[in-house]
Design a protein around this motif. Structure first.
Motif, PDB file in Angstrom:
ATOM      1  N   ALA A   4      50.456 -52.765  -3.712  1.00 61.77           N
ATOM      2  CA  ALA A   4      50.734 -53.897  -4.522  1.00 61.77           C
ATOM      3  C   ALA A   4      52.111 -54.391  -3.977  1.00 61.77           C
ATOM      4  N   LEU A   5      53.083 -53.595  -3.612  1.00 55.72           N
ATOM      5  CA  LEU A   5      54.274 -53.978  -3.177  1.00 55.72           C
ATOM      6  C   LEU A   5      54.801 -53.298  -2.130  1.00 55.72           C
ATOM      7  N   SER A   6      55.703 -53.545  -1.166  1.00 49.17           N
ATOM      8  CA  SER A   6      55.927 -52.977   0.167  1.00 49.17           C
ATOM      9  C   SER A   6      57.371 -53.362   0.381  1.00 49.17           C
ATOM     10  N   VAL A   7      58.373 -52.713   0.178  1.00 46.54           N
ATOM     11  CA  VAL A   7      59.768 -53.063   0.603  1.00 46.54           C
ATOM     12  C   VAL A   7      60.020 -52.160   2.059  1.00 46.54           C
ATOM     13  N   LYS A   8      60.485 -53.068   2.678  1.00 38.69           N
ATOM     14  CA  LYS A   8      60.801 -52.478   4.223  1.00 38.69           C
ATOM     15  C   LYS A   8      62.255 -52.657   4.475  1.00 38.69           C
ATOM     16  N   ASN A   9      62.972 -51.387   4.490  1.00 38.15           N
ATOM     17  CA  ASN A   9      64.350 -51.560   5.219  1.00 38.15           C
ATOM     18  C   ASN A   9      65.280 -52.686   4.576  1.00 38.15           C
ATOM     19  N   VAL A  10      65.036 -52.874   3.265  1.00 40.18           N
ATOM     20  CA  VAL A  10      65.758 -54.010   2.626  1.00 40.18           C
ATOM     21  C   VAL A  10      67.224 -53.610   2.402  1.00 40.18           C
ATOM     22  N   VAL A  20      72.682 -53.338  -1.644  1.00 43.90           N
ATOM     23  CA  VAL A  20      71.481 -52.417  -1.507  1.00 43.90           C
ATOM     24  C   VAL A  20      71.517 -52.065   0.141  1.00 43.90           C
ATOM     25  N   ASP A  21      71.176 -50.731   0.177  1.00 41.97           N
ATOM     26  CA  ASP A  21      71.343 -50.281   1.559  1.00 41.97           C
ATOM     27  C   ASP A  21      70.273 -49.720   2.330  1.00 41.97           C
ATOM     28  N   ASP A  22      69.440 -50.302   2.965  1.00 43.84           N
ATOM     29  CA  ASP A  22      68.287 -49.783   3.523  1.00 43.84           C
ATOM     30  C   ASP A  22      67.093 -49.108   2.740  1.00 43.84           C
ATOM     31  N   VAL A  23      66.592 -49.876   1.888  1.00 41.27           N
ATOM     32  CA  VAL A  23      65.794 -49.291   1.047  1.00 41.27           C
ATOM     33  C   VAL A  23      64.391 -49.519   1.469  1.00 41.27           C
ATOM     34  N   SER A  24      63.666 -48.406   1.385  1.00 36.90           N
ATOM     35  CA  SER A  24      62.020 -48.847   1.737  1.00 36.90           C
ATOM     36  C   SER A  24      61.363 -47.921   0.667  1.00 36.90           C
ATOM     37  N   PHE A  25      60.143 -48.640   0.131  1.00 37.11           N
ATOM     38  CA  PHE A  25      59.200 -47.967  -0.654  1.00 37.11           C
ATOM     39  C   PHE A  25      57.973 -48.781  -0.885  1.00 37.11           C
ATOM     40  N   ASP A  26      57.016 -48.044  -0.958  1.00 37.60           N
ATOM     41  CA  ASP A  26      55.632 -48.843  -1.412  1.00 37.60           C
ATOM     42  C   ASP A  26      55.382 -48.237  -2.799  1.00 37.60           C
ATOM     43  N   VAL A  27      54.575 -49.324  -3.467  1.00 40.33           N
ATOM     44  CA  VAL A  27      54.038 -49.004  -4.878  1.00 40.33           C
ATOM     45  C   VAL A  27      52.456 -49.364  -4.911  1.00 40.33           C
ATOM     46  N   GLU A  28      51.848 -48.407  -5.166  1.00 37.29           N
ATOM     47  CA  GLU A  28      50.233 -48.693  -5.233  1.00 37.29           C
ATOM     48  C   GLU A  28      49.957 -49.328  -6.441  1.00 37.29           C
ATOM     49  N   ASP A  29      48.815 -50.152  -5.996  1.00 39.92           N
ATOM     50  CA  ASP A  29      48.101 -50.872  -7.069  1.00 39.92           C
ATOM     51  C   ASP A  29      47.929 -50.152  -8.364  1.00 39.92           C
ATOM     52  N   GLY A  40      75.526 -50.311 -11.682  1.00 37.63           N
ATOM     53  CA  GLY A  40      76.045 -50.487 -10.481  1.00 37.63           C
ATOM     54  C   GLY A  40      75.534 -50.108  -9.362  1.00 37.63           C
ATOM     55  N   SER A  41      74.559 -49.455  -9.359  1.00 39.23           N
ATOM     56  CA  SER A  41      73.962 -48.625  -8.405  1.00 39.23           C
ATOM     57  C   SER A  41      72.878 -49.906  -7.301  1.00 39.23           C
ATOM     58  N   GLY A  42      72.894 -50.960  -7.970  1.00 32.72           N
ATOM     59  CA  GLY A  42      72.275 -51.997  -6.989  1.00 32.72           C
ATOM     60  C   GLY A  42      70.819 -52.257  -7.612  1.00 32.72           C
ATOM     61  N   LYS A  43      70.493 -51.681  -8.778  1.00 32.14           N
ATOM     62  CA  LYS A  43      69.095 -51.921  -9.253  1.00 32.14           C
ATOM     63  C   LYS A  43      68.484 -53.267  -9.373  1.00 32.14           C
ATOM     64  N   GLY A 211      73.502 -47.993  -3.689  1.00 28.91           N
ATOM     65  CA  GLY A 211      72.652 -48.953  -3.006  1.00 28.91           C
ATOM     66  C   GLY A 211      71.535 -48.230  -2.119  1.00 28.91           C
ATOM     67  N   HIS A 212      71.504 -47.048  -2.159  1.00 26.27           N
ATOM     68  CA  HIS A 212      70.308 -46.272  -1.565  1.00 26.27           C
ATOM     69  C   HIS A 212      69.590 -45.384  -2.236  1.00 26.27           C
ATOM     70  N   PHE A 213      68.358 -45.252  -1.794  1.00 21.32           N
ATOM     71  CA  PHE A 213      67.451 -44.273  -2.529  1.00 21.32           C
ATOM     72  C   PHE A 213      67.730 -42.954  -1.958  1.00 21.32           C
ATOM     73  N   GLU A 214      68.069 -41.936  -3.001  1.00 21.17           N
ATOM     74  CA  GLU A 214      68.395 -40.638  -2.933  1.00 21.17           C
ATOM     75  C   GLU A 214      67.015 -39.950  -2.562  1.00 21.17           C
ATOM     76  N   GLN A 215      66.156 -40.128  -3.461  1.00 21.72           N
ATOM     77  CA  GLN A 215      64.775 -39.628  -3.485  1.00 21.72           C
ATOM     78  C   GLN A 215      63.575 -40.245  -4.392  1.00 21.72           C
ATOM     79  N   VAL A 216      62.508 -40.319  -3.629  1.00 27.80           N
ATOM     80  CA  VAL A 216      61.251 -41.010  -4.365  1.00 27.80           C
ATOM     81  C   VAL A 216      60.258 -39.736  -4.390  1.00 27.80           C
TER      82      VAL A 216
END
Ligand SMILES: Nc1ncnc2c1ncn2[C@@H]1O[C@H](COP(=O)(O)OP(=O)(O)OP(=O)(O)O)[C@@H](O)[C@H]1O
Ligand SMILES: [Mg+2]
Lengths: 370, 289
Positions: A4-10, A20-29, A40-43, A211-216
């Protein structure tokens, strides 16, 4: 599964500051995806980029396979539930929910039917003619969600929508939201700084820091095997020890605190430099007067400092002999430990496998975790 | 204990209320009662005065009177509307788009014209616009105009002058409400698929309606009752109704006729404001806050 949503190196810069520091993730439908991070982490910044209110400085956002570059917020197949809800005070509940439908050019009976169905879904049937200032906090919440959901968005973005509610209502709304999401099947991307909200509701949680993802990962995996010191501190509670890790002649690793308490570890660690690590043990994995095989557990003698009764979440605070280090231990409320009193001396212990260590960064999430 | 404190509150109320009451009584109510009485008095053929509707009758009999009256009403509504159309984006820019520093500067720009009197302001316009004025001078120098044209003394110039003079009274109340308009409401509308026009029509204007109405009432009253700007900038053959009143009282010394005109003006402005409030479903008490 469809994405549904794909965020690539944003990334997103405000001036020199990288929010926001180089965030990548995909969310399935159809999934419930949470972004968990301290204030303040950039959410919000990340979410506003997905909604289209900010343009990413770097990287790419795709929604339902479509590149969103240059697409205005009013043209994106996503809707945002704002941190402060942003309901229109000059309109009633019906007009608020019908607003988006009317902008699409839908008219008449279809609009009325959709609004009524949506109000039913969120548990507010018959509320059409209420004014916004005649609603309680929880009801406003539902209207805000209904207003976005009625448009059947590809992804629903929620920015800490429970932030303004009192604790009891929050607990309630958590469950309601999860049930609602399962019922409508819309993909949710949910922002929160409350780890319990994220854990209860989500299929996947991303832990965000600076600003970055530590773990998904799934809530279970985040809890059981945190990937970083930050995740260990932020997800669930943890006792933190500053330790020096050593390897003995038989190849066993152990951690030594500055009070000379020694704990066995069951995993190998890379020993380089000063070997100072942070060791984490969850209060829930510490046993009181353990009867387990002494070769498998670390066990120490401690004095009970205080009993912190909090229903199912009760703890005792203990201090090892010859040490000042305070340790939190879960106190199961099955009446087995009713005899405990402050100043009692007891034994506590945990499995070697129950502790994890990370190279020391010295960073603290909240002061209370030492 | 309770009783004495109650009495104290009453005293405070009276001390506050008496001057207000006296002011209203002597400067507003009594003169108006006297004017109302005068408007029904006429002198007959033999110089004897008595009760009559003649002063009101002559208003309807003489086309010049009711034409001026209608024209004044229509132009006041037009000016109010134009002021509103300009004031909305100005207020929006000042409250939402400009930075705090520029905000203060823009407010000062709006206020500065009011440091000089209306007369001086109008003369300023005249210096700019007259046949031998600054604008004509530059336009002919730049060969855009072959010869100077008269820009003063027509309705367009007068309307412009009235807009300029009354702008501030619309901008200030609108800024007052617009400041409390949460930006996220605009973003939420945008996110829900609204275009710019829909955001203005459905969010910003309805939200600012109390400010818009109070600004409109003030501007409408001021324009309706203005005298200098229409007289000095307007066309020679196009009178403002206030000038009619002035003429009756000062030129013809016909106080009775002037009083009747005054009451007609008051009646009309009250009626128009009442209708406007009804149409926009606003309450007067809420608007004047
Ligand atoms: N428009 C902006 N200009 C400059 N800096 C900004 C802007 N918006 C956010 N920031 C900064 O970016 C960082 C991340 O902000 P953001 O609002 O995304 O945090 P958050 O994770 O949503 O926090 P919270 O939980 O408090 O809402 C903060 O340090 C903030 O000061
Ligand atoms: Mg935020």
């Amino acid at each position: 599964m469809k994405i549904a949503l794909s965020v690539k190196n944003v990334s997103k810069y405000f001036g020199d500051f990288k929010a926001v520091d180089d965030v990548s993730f995909d969310v399935e439908d159809g999934k419930f995806f949470s972004i968990l991070g301290p204030s303040g982490s950039g959410k919000t910044t990340l979410l506003r980029m997905i909604a289209g209110f900010y343009t990413p400085s770097e990287g790419k956002i795709e929604i339902q396979g479509r590149d969103m570059e240059g697409v205005e917020p009013n043209k994106r197949p996503v809707n945002l539930v704002f941190q402060n809800l942003a309901l229109f005070p000059m309109m009633n509940v019906y007009e608020n929910i019908a607003f988006g439908l009317k902008r699409r050019g839908e008219r008449g009976k279809v609009v009325r039917e959709k609004v009524e169905m949506m109000l039913d879904r969120v548990g507010l049937p018959g509320f059409e003619n209420r004014k916004i200032n005649e609603l309680s906090g929880g009801q406003k919440q539902r209207v805000a969600i209904a207003r976005s959901l009625v448009l059947d968005p590809g992804v629903l973005l929620l920015d800490e929508p429970l932030g303004a509610l009192d604790a009891k209502l929050r607990e309630n709304m958590k469950v309601e939201l999860k049930k609602l999401q399962a019922k409508v099947g819309t993909t949710f991307v949910y922002i929160t700084h409350d780890q319990s909200e994220a854990m209860v509701m989500s299929d996947y949680v991303a832990v965000m820091n600076h600003g970055h993802f530590e773990q998904v990962n799934t809530p279970q995996n985040l809890y059981n095997s945190p990937a970083s010191s930050f995740v260990a501190q932020f997800v669930g509670d943890n006792n933190k020890f500053i330790v020096k890790i050593q390897k003995d002649e038989r190849g066993n690793f152990s951690a030594v605190t500055k009070d000379n308490l020694q704990f066995r570890l069951d995993k190998p660690y890379d020993l380089e430099g000063d070997n100072i690590f942070e060791m984490y043990v969850r209060p829930e994995s510490i046993m009181i007067n353990p009867k387990e095989d002494p070769n498998k557990i670390n066990s120490i003698e401690v004095e009970v400092k205080a009993i912190l009764f909090d229903g199912g979440n009760s703890r005792i605070l203990v201090v090892p002999k010859n040490s000042e280090k305070e340790i939190m231990v879960s106190l199961p409320q099955n009446r087995k430990y009713d005899y405990l009193r402050p100043k009692d001396t007891i034994k506590i212990g945990w499995y070697h496998s129950a502790s994890v260590c990370f190279k020391g960064t010295g960073e603290r999430v909240y002061e209370e975790i030492e | 204990m309770k009783r004495s404190s109650k009495i104290k509150i009453r005293w405070g109320f009276i001390i506050f209320f008496v001057p207000v009451f006296l002011w209203l009584l002597f400067l507003l109510i009594l003169p108006h009662i006297e004017l109302l009485r005068m408007s029904f008095v006429g002198t007959d053929f033999y110089g004897k005065s008595g009760f009559t509707f003649e002063n009101y009758w002559s208003f309807f009999k003489e086309p010049i009177y009711w034409r001026t009256f209608a024209r004044t009403a229509l132009y006041s509504i037009t000016v109010t509307f134009l002021v509103l159309v300009i004031a909305l984006p100005v207020a929006f820019y000042i409250t939402k788009l400009a930075g705090t520093k520029i905000q203060g500067f823009l407010m000062i720009l709006l206020l500065v014209p009011f440091w000089v009197s209306e007369l001086i302001r109008v003369y300023g316009w005249i210096i700019l616009l007259r046949e031998s004025g600054a604008i004509n001078y530059f336009l002919t120098k730049l060969h855009i105009l072959r010869e100077p044209i008269e820009m003063l003394y027509n309705d367009a110039t007068m309307i412009m002058g009235l807009i300029y003079t009354n702008m501030l009274f619309m901008v200030i109340p609108i800024i007052g409400v617009m400041e409390s308009l949460d930006d996220s409401l605009i973003e939420a509308a945008y996110d829900l698929g609204a275009k710019k026009t829909a955001i203005w029509a459905k969010i910003i204007i309805p939200y600012c309606l109390p400010g818009i109405m109070s600004g409109s009432i003030i501007v409408f009253m001021l324009v309706l009752g203005s005298y200098l700007t229409p007289k000095l900038m307007g066309g020679k053959n196009a009178l403002w109704f206030t000038e009619q009143i002035y003429n009756q009282i000062i030129t013809y010394f016909n106080w009775n006729q002037g009083a009747a005109f005054g009451f007609l003006l008051l009646l009309m402005s009250s009626l128009i404001i009442f209708v406007a409030l009804k149409i926009t479903r606003q309450k007067f008490t809420k608007v004047i806050k």
